[in-house]
Write a protein that holds these residues in place. Structure first.
Motif, PDB file in Angstrom:
ATOM      1  N   THR A 179       0.751  -1.071  -0.105  1.00  0.00           N
ATOM      2  CA  THR A 179       0.162  -0.037  -0.117  1.00  0.00           C
ATOM      3  C   THR A 179       0.795   1.140  -0.181  1.00  0.00           C
ATOM      4  O   THR A 179       0.498   2.285  -0.535  1.00  0.00           O
ATOM      5  CB  THR A 179      -0.890   0.080   1.191  1.00  0.00           C
ATOM      6  N   VAL A 180       1.908   1.220   0.842  1.00  0.00           N
ATOM      7  CA  VAL A 180       2.815   2.374   0.746  1.00  0.00           C
ATOM      8  C   VAL A 180       3.631   2.737  -0.476  1.00  0.00           C
ATOM      9  O   VAL A 180       3.482   3.666  -1.064  1.00  0.00           O
ATOM     10  CB  VAL A 180       3.860   2.056   1.989  1.00  0.00           C
ATOM     11  N   LEU A 181       4.001   1.496  -1.082  1.00  0.00           N
ATOM     12  CA  LEU A 181       4.673   1.667  -2.491  1.00  0.00           C
ATOM     13  C   LEU A 181       3.761   1.892  -3.554  1.00  0.00           C
ATOM     14  O   LEU A 181       3.985   2.917  -4.232  1.00  0.00           O
ATOM     15  CB  LEU A 181       5.480   0.500  -2.893  1.00  0.00           C
ATOM     16  N   ALA A 182       2.387   1.552  -3.533  1.00  0.00           N
ATOM     17  CA  ALA A 182       1.369   1.906  -4.621  1.00  0.00           C
ATOM     18  C   ALA A 182       1.195   3.281  -4.490  1.00  0.00           C
ATOM     19  O   ALA A 182       1.005   4.013  -5.308  1.00  0.00           O
ATOM     20  CB  ALA A 182       0.107   1.081  -4.481  1.00  0.00           C
ATOM     21  N   SER A 183       0.907   3.923  -3.212  1.00  0.00           N
ATOM     22  CA  SER A 183       0.727   5.431  -3.108  1.00  0.00           C
ATOM     23  C   SER A 183       1.876   6.179  -3.570  1.00  0.00           C
ATOM     24  O   SER A 183       1.562   7.245  -4.261  1.00  0.00           O
ATOM     25  CB  SER A 183       0.519   5.688  -1.605  1.00  0.00           C
ATOM     26  N   LEU A 184       3.422   5.681  -3.299  1.00  0.00           N
ATOM     27  CA  LEU A 184       4.541   6.055  -3.732  1.00  0.00           C
ATOM     28  C   LEU A 184       4.226   6.452  -5.067  1.00  0.00           C
ATOM     29  O   LEU A 184       4.719   7.456  -5.980  1.00  0.00           O
ATOM     30  CB  LEU A 184       5.766   5.644  -3.278  1.00  0.00           C
ATOM     31  N   ALA A 185       4.007   5.346  -5.782  1.00  0.00           N
ATOM     32  CA  ALA A 185       4.029   5.263  -7.546  1.00  0.00           C
ATOM     33  C   ALA A 185       3.144   6.150  -7.825  1.00  0.00           C
ATOM     34  O   ALA A 185       3.327   6.902  -8.977  1.00  0.00           O
ATOM     35  CB  ALA A 185       3.706   3.780  -7.585  1.00  0.00           C
ATOM     36  N   LYS A 186       2.103   6.549  -7.118  1.00  0.00           N
ATOM     37  CA  LYS A 186       0.926   7.310  -7.528  1.00  0.00           C
ATOM     38  C   LYS A 186       1.468   9.101  -7.406  1.00  0.00           C
ATOM     39  O   LYS A 186       1.328   9.767  -8.209  1.00  0.00           O
ATOM     40  CB  LYS A 186      -0.321   7.347  -6.734  1.00  0.00           C
ATOM     41  N   THR A 187       1.843   9.296  -6.145  1.00  0.00           N
ATOM     42  CA  THR A 187       2.217  10.666  -5.744  1.00  0.00           C
ATOM     43  C   THR A 187       3.653  10.885  -6.061  1.00  0.00           C
ATOM     44  O   THR A 187       3.820  12.128  -6.064  1.00  0.00           O
ATOM     45  CB  THR A 187       1.983  10.865  -4.179  1.00  0.00           C
ATOM     46  N   ASN A 188       4.677   9.950  -5.868  1.00  0.00           N
ATOM     47  CA  ASN A 188       5.886  10.451  -5.931  1.00  0.00           C
ATOM     48  C   ASN A 188       6.601  11.015  -5.031  1.00  0.00           C
ATOM     49  O   ASN A 188       7.806  11.478  -5.238  1.00  0.00           O
ATOM     50  CB  ASN A 188       6.286  10.869  -7.424  1.00  0.00           C
ATOM     51  N   ALA A 213       9.332   5.372  10.565  1.00  0.00           N
ATOM     52  CA  ALA A 213       9.741   6.214   9.621  1.00  0.00           C
ATOM     53  C   ALA A 213      10.937   5.909   9.007  1.00  0.00           C
ATOM     54  O   ALA A 213      11.122   5.817   7.742  1.00  0.00           O
ATOM     55  CB  ALA A 213       9.845   7.875  10.210  1.00  0.00           C
ATOM     56  N   SER A 214      12.003   5.528   9.706  1.00  0.00           N
ATOM     57  CA  SER A 214      13.418   4.969   9.107  1.00  0.00           C
ATOM     58  C   SER A 214      13.072   3.833   8.037  1.00  0.00           C
ATOM     59  O   SER A 214      13.587   3.531   7.296  1.00  0.00           O
ATOM     60  CB  SER A 214      14.320   4.635  10.317  1.00  0.00           C
ATOM     61  N   GLU A 215      12.210   2.969   8.799  1.00  0.00           N
ATOM     62  CA  GLU A 215      11.906   1.804   7.839  1.00  0.00           C
ATOM     63  C   GLU A 215      10.944   2.114   6.779  1.00  0.00           C
ATOM     64  O   GLU A 215      11.339   1.461   5.675  1.00  0.00           O
ATOM     65  CB  GLU A 215      11.011   0.761   8.871  1.00  0.00           C
ATOM     66  N   ILE A 216      10.061   2.909   6.904  1.00  0.00           N
ATOM     67  CA  ILE A 216       9.371   3.399   5.579  1.00  0.00           C
ATOM     68  C   ILE A 216      10.277   3.976   4.470  1.00  0.00           C
ATOM     69  O   ILE A 216      10.204   3.681   3.197  1.00  0.00           O
ATOM     70  CB  ILE A 216       8.220   4.423   5.774  1.00  0.00           C
ATOM     71  N   ILE A 217      11.348   4.811   4.938  1.00  0.00           N
ATOM     72  CA  ILE A 217      12.235   5.505   3.971  1.00  0.00           C
ATOM     73  C   ILE A 217      13.047   4.434   3.307  1.00  0.00           C
ATOM     74  O   ILE A 217      13.614   4.432   2.282  1.00  0.00           O
ATOM     75  CB  ILE A 217      13.014   6.434   4.887  1.00  0.00           C
ATOM     76  N   ALA A 218      13.579   3.287   4.258  1.00  0.00           N
ATOM     77  CA  ALA A 218      14.236   2.234   3.587  1.00  0.00           C
ATOM     78  C   ALA A 218      13.513   1.605   2.664  1.00  0.00           C
ATOM     79  O   ALA A 218      14.090   1.351   1.650  1.00  0.00           O
ATOM     80  CB  ALA A 218      14.829   1.234   4.570  1.00  0.00           C
ATOM     81  N   ILE A 219      12.369   1.001   2.957  1.00  0.00           N
ATOM     82  CA  ILE A 219      11.376   0.659   1.602  1.00  0.00           C
ATOM     83  C   ILE A 219      11.352   1.465   0.633  1.00  0.00           C
ATOM     84  O   ILE A 219      11.385   0.863  -0.553  1.00  0.00           O
ATOM     85  CB  ILE A 219       9.947   0.270   2.453  1.00  0.00           C
ATOM     86  N   GLY A 240      10.932   1.509  -3.979  1.00  0.00           N
ATOM     87  CA  GLY A 240      10.353   2.462  -4.703  1.00  0.00           C
ATOM     88  C   GLY A 240      11.151   3.695  -5.127  1.00  0.00           C
ATOM     89  O   GLY A 240      10.901   4.799  -5.581  1.00  0.00           O
ATOM     90  N   PHE A 241      12.521   3.449  -5.369  1.00  0.00           N
ATOM     91  CA  PHE A 241      13.427   4.559  -5.550  1.00  0.00           C
ATOM     92  C   PHE A 241      13.070   5.313  -7.050  1.00  0.00           C
ATOM     93  O   PHE A 241      13.154   6.344  -7.223  1.00  0.00           O
ATOM     94  CB  PHE A 241      14.897   3.987  -5.788  1.00  0.00           C
TER      95      PHE A 241
END
Lengths: 361, 459
Positions: free
Chosen positions: B379-388, B403-409, B414-415
């Motif tokens: 869900t996090v990565l799908a949202s990132l793909a949408k909003t960047n 937060a550190s973990e989400i950033i690592a993901i 999602g780079f």
């Protein structure tokens, strides 16, 4: 109000007749044991106890060898010298309803429970066929089927967990008693007393068993414990104590019966101290420089639990040949389990991620 | 000189209460220590005592009045030699005078924790079937109902902890459970976290389904060995033989003005450990649906609540069996320009920030992780793909955080979707200070989230 009277009023019959003494309950079990110290077995029962103790000793000696060969890794705590404790106590339990939990020196307890030596040895060598599928090792073995709940690596944790098992027995009203083993070292952990308090407060069906082998790793009891008579340590919680010769399997068995009668009657916990001795170091990596060779030798010569049983067997008219037959059978069994443990495959790499969680989310 | 009696704050989090009953009437003489009134907070009914001697002049707030703000003048006491009957209600003060006097007086809005509680509502969870009736419920009631429903359903479920039974819960989460289920299943323990966490864990190993309440998760540090070494690892170490279906629950995170030892978010600590499930809900619907799921799970669950949210009301679906999936994040607000990821009390702030940002033409998506382990990366990565673009908002220390973990993901998976570095907004990296102004500085707030979003949007 005298404690003995409270017990009487709770409706559960105490093991012995209450006296007027307020502290009577605290030493009543000890007195009951003193009055009749040893269990009287028939020949078959005693041979059975002997065989279990010899199995533990030979198994542990073999485990020590396999450790030396690098086939067993990490920490490995041997039970040699303490065999009478697990064998004597567990012979009195009802395996259909009672539960057992211990610390990391756990091979002997599992063998005393009749668990197949092959799967224990295979766990020590970290193989797929091990009782924990190779993922637990020496300190982390369990058999829910046998109501053996581990095998715990953190000193003292099994005391609270054992009180939890007792809580479950009481909650379900299944008539079971939990037996929680721990050492003289663990007896100084704070959670032990937290558990004593709740177990006594809620009259949980549990026998706390302190295996006092004289040394908490390298620290002799008198250097680490203000009260070295561990059976007294339940006094502050009104838990009756018993001091038992842990080198005499028949005394251990008798003590277990006295304690079980009290606990099963709904009176709450019993604290039992078993004076015993370990011949080997704390773990395989311990050179045991904190005691003299003479001290160990003295115990081997004068108090060895297996030699003790041999004398009792001789008194019952069992001849050497019958013992040799058992020894031979045990050696074969241990050799077989060692072969099995060496030849079984390691767990598949795919096992790395199994059993982290039960469910999928 | 007449003495003003003000609505007292009777707990660290109290902002208002009900003036349940006056025990004195106008004209009564009172001495120090006399009970003047009964005041109901969301947790308890408290007695309000007189501090000064005097005569009750004027009662300004009638008994039965609800929602009386802390600091409101509720009565006036005439001092020695004064004529009580001549005293009238105090005239409204000018704003300047009020600001001056408030600086030295109780005003909860000035503390840091007030800034944590966002005044937002959450939208209906898409998991809830269409057409379901909704009712209003506090998070506290939702949690209680979840436990009660599961206890009715499965007699292996029991609740154990400090003050959970006769006291009805230190934070009143277990209110009424003793009455319904009895002392066999709702069990008061001594103050002995390590011990009862172990007993609960052992009982779970023995086949029961314990719900262990920690008065707060700060005290669970005394018990963390059992949560991690005994509960989390046993299934793996036993090759899948020995289950430990237990829920450890209680309030987590900063409360109000309770200082460093009682104000920490342990989400990252527990989320670090394989073998645990870690849940940290925000609203009442998630609190109920996820607690029920946690109690039914065969895995050990750490269920992190938040004291500051207990009394907040949300829409709760009226379903016979409202159970939500563990391990699924929830999109709390859809948006296209930027994603704000949060959990627990941070979700309210993220929603509040999103509303403000909408006014600036930034359309933010808000994700509530709900479960911290296993984390819903998809869900996090799908949202990132949408909003960047992404900001992580977390009420907790920044270092080695969720937060550190989400950033690592985002870096690992999602780079290519990133148009700007992910920014985290957390509490300051200090033990939580007591002083109101410092507490305010230390804790996350909505303006900081808004500022971070502007930054990642290059605005």
């Amino acid at each position: 109000m005298p404690k003995a009277k409270i017990d009487a009023e709770s409706g559960a019959a105490p093991a012995v007749t209450p006296a007027q003494d307020e502290d009577f309950a605290l030493h009543s079990l000890q007195e009951a044991l003193a009055a009749d110290r040893r269990y009287t077995p028939n020949k078959e029962e005693l041979l059975n106890l002997y065989e279990q103790m010899v199995l533990i000793r030979r198994f542990e000696e073999r485990a020590g060898q396999l450790y030396g060969l690098g086939l067993i890794g990490g920490f490995c705590h041997l039970y040699i010298g303490q065999e009478a404790v697990a064998v004597g106590l567990q012979s009195a339990l009802d395996s259909n309803r009672d539960s057992v939990i211990t610390g990391y020196r756990d091979h002997g307890h599992m063998l005393a429970y009749g668990i197949d030596p092959k799967v224990i040895m295979a766990e020590l060598t970290g193989r797929e066929a091990g009782i924990s599928r190779g993922k637990g090792g020496s300190m982390h073995m369990f058999s829910v089927e046998h109501k053996f709940y581990g095998g715990h690596g953190i000193v003292g944790a099994q005391v609270s967990l054992g009180a939890g098992l007792a809580f479950a027995h009481k909650y379900r009203e299944d008539g079971g008693v939990a037996m929680a083993y721990f050492g003289d070292g663990a007896a100084n952990q704070g959670q032990v007393y937290e558990s004593f308090n709740m177990a006594a407060l809620w009259k949980l069906p549990i026998i706390f068993v302190i295996e006092n082998n004289g040394y908490a790793m390298g620290t002799a009891v008198k250097r680490g414990s203000a009260e070295t008579h561990f059976y007294r340590r339940g006094t502050a919680f009104r838990i009756p104590g018993m001091q038992v010769d842990g080198m005499d399997v028949l005394e251990v068995r008798k003590a277990a019966e006295v304690a079980l009668e009290y606990v099963r009657a709904g009176n709450g916990p019993v604290l039992m101290e078993l004076n015993t001795y370990r011949y080997r170091g704390h773990s395989m990596s311990d050179p045991a420089k904190y005691r003299s060779r003479e001290e160990v030798q003295d115990v081997r010569e004068k108090r060895d639990p297996i030699e003790h049983v041999k004398q009792d067997l001789a008194a019952l008219g069992v001849d050497e040949a019958a013992l040799k037959e058992i020894d031979k059978r045990v050696r074969a069994q241990v050799a077989e389990s060692a072969d099995f443990a060496e030849s079984s495959p390691e767990p598949a790499p795919s096992e790395l991620y199994t059993d982290v969680l039960v469910e999928r989310y | 000189m007449a003495i003003e009696l003000k609505m007292p704050a009777l707990s660290p989090t109290m902002e208002e209460g009900k003036l349940a009953r006056w025990l004195v009437k106008e004209g009564d003489e009172v001495a120090s220590g006399d009970i003047l009134a009964e005041i109901e907070t969301d947790k308890a009914t408290m007695e309000f005592e007189a501090v000064d001697e005097g005569t009750v002049g004027k009662i300004l707030v009638a008994e039965g009045t609800e929602g009386v703000k802390v600091g409101t003048v509720i009565a006036v006491l005439a001092g020695e030699g004064e004529d009580a009957s001549a005293i009238s209600a105090p005239a409204p003060k000018s704003e300047a005078a009020e600001a001056q006097s408030d600086a030295s007086q109780n005003k909860p809005a000035d503390t840091g924790t007030a800034q944590l509680v966002a005044d937002v509502q959450t939208k209906k969870d898409p998991e809830v079937p269409h057409g379901t009736n909704m009712k209003t419920s506090t998070v506290r009631e939702a949690l209680r109902d979840a436990m009660a429903e599961e206890m009715r359903r499965d007699d292996r479920v029991f609740v154990m902890g400090e003050e959970v039974a006769e006291y009805q819960g230190a934070y009143k989460v277990t209110q009424g459970l003793l009455e319904e289920f009895g002392a066999q299943r709702v069990i008061d323990t001594p103050i002995t976290e390590y011990g009862f966490a172990g007993i609960g864990t052992g009982a779970a190993m023995g086949g029961l389904r314990p719900v262990i309440e920690f008065m707060t998760f700060n005290f669970a540090m005394q018990a963390i060995d059992h949560i991690i070494n005994s509960a989390a690892k046993t299934n793996y170490m036993s090759g899948g033989q020995m289950r430990c279906p237990i829920v450890f629950r209680g309030p987590n995170g900063a409360a109000a003005r309770v200082g460093a030892q009682h104000s920490q978010n342990y989400g990252p600590w527990y989320a670090n450990v394989p073998g645990l499930v870690v849940i940290a809900p925000y609203d009442a619907s998630d609190a109920k649906g996820l607690l029920k799921a946690a109690i039914r799970s065969d895995d050990p669950v750490v269920f992190l609540e938040n004291e500051l949210v207990y009394g907040r009301s949300f829409e709760l679906p009226e379903l016979d069996d409202h159970v939500l999936p563990i391990g699924k994040a929830r999109i709390m607000r859809e948006g296209k320009d930027v994603t704000i990821v949060s959990y627990s009390i941070g979700v309210g702030l993220a929603l509040e920030a999103a509303e403000q940002l909408a006014g600036e033409g930034i359309d933010a998506e808000v994700i509530d992780l709900r479960t911290l382990r296993p984390l819903d990366k998809e869900t996090v990565l799908a949202s990132l793909a949408k909003t960047n673009r992404m900001v992580v908002a977390e009420e907790g220390f920044p270092v080695c955080s969720i937060a550190s973990e989400i950033i690592a993901i985002c870096m690992e998976d999602g780079f290519d979707d990133l148009d700007a570095p992910v920014v985290r907004v957390c509490n300051e990296d200090v033990p939580l200070p007591y002083a109101a102004n410092l507490e305010k500085l230390a804790l996350i707030d909505t303006p900081r989230i808004v500022e971070a979003v502007r930054k990642v949007c290059y605005r």
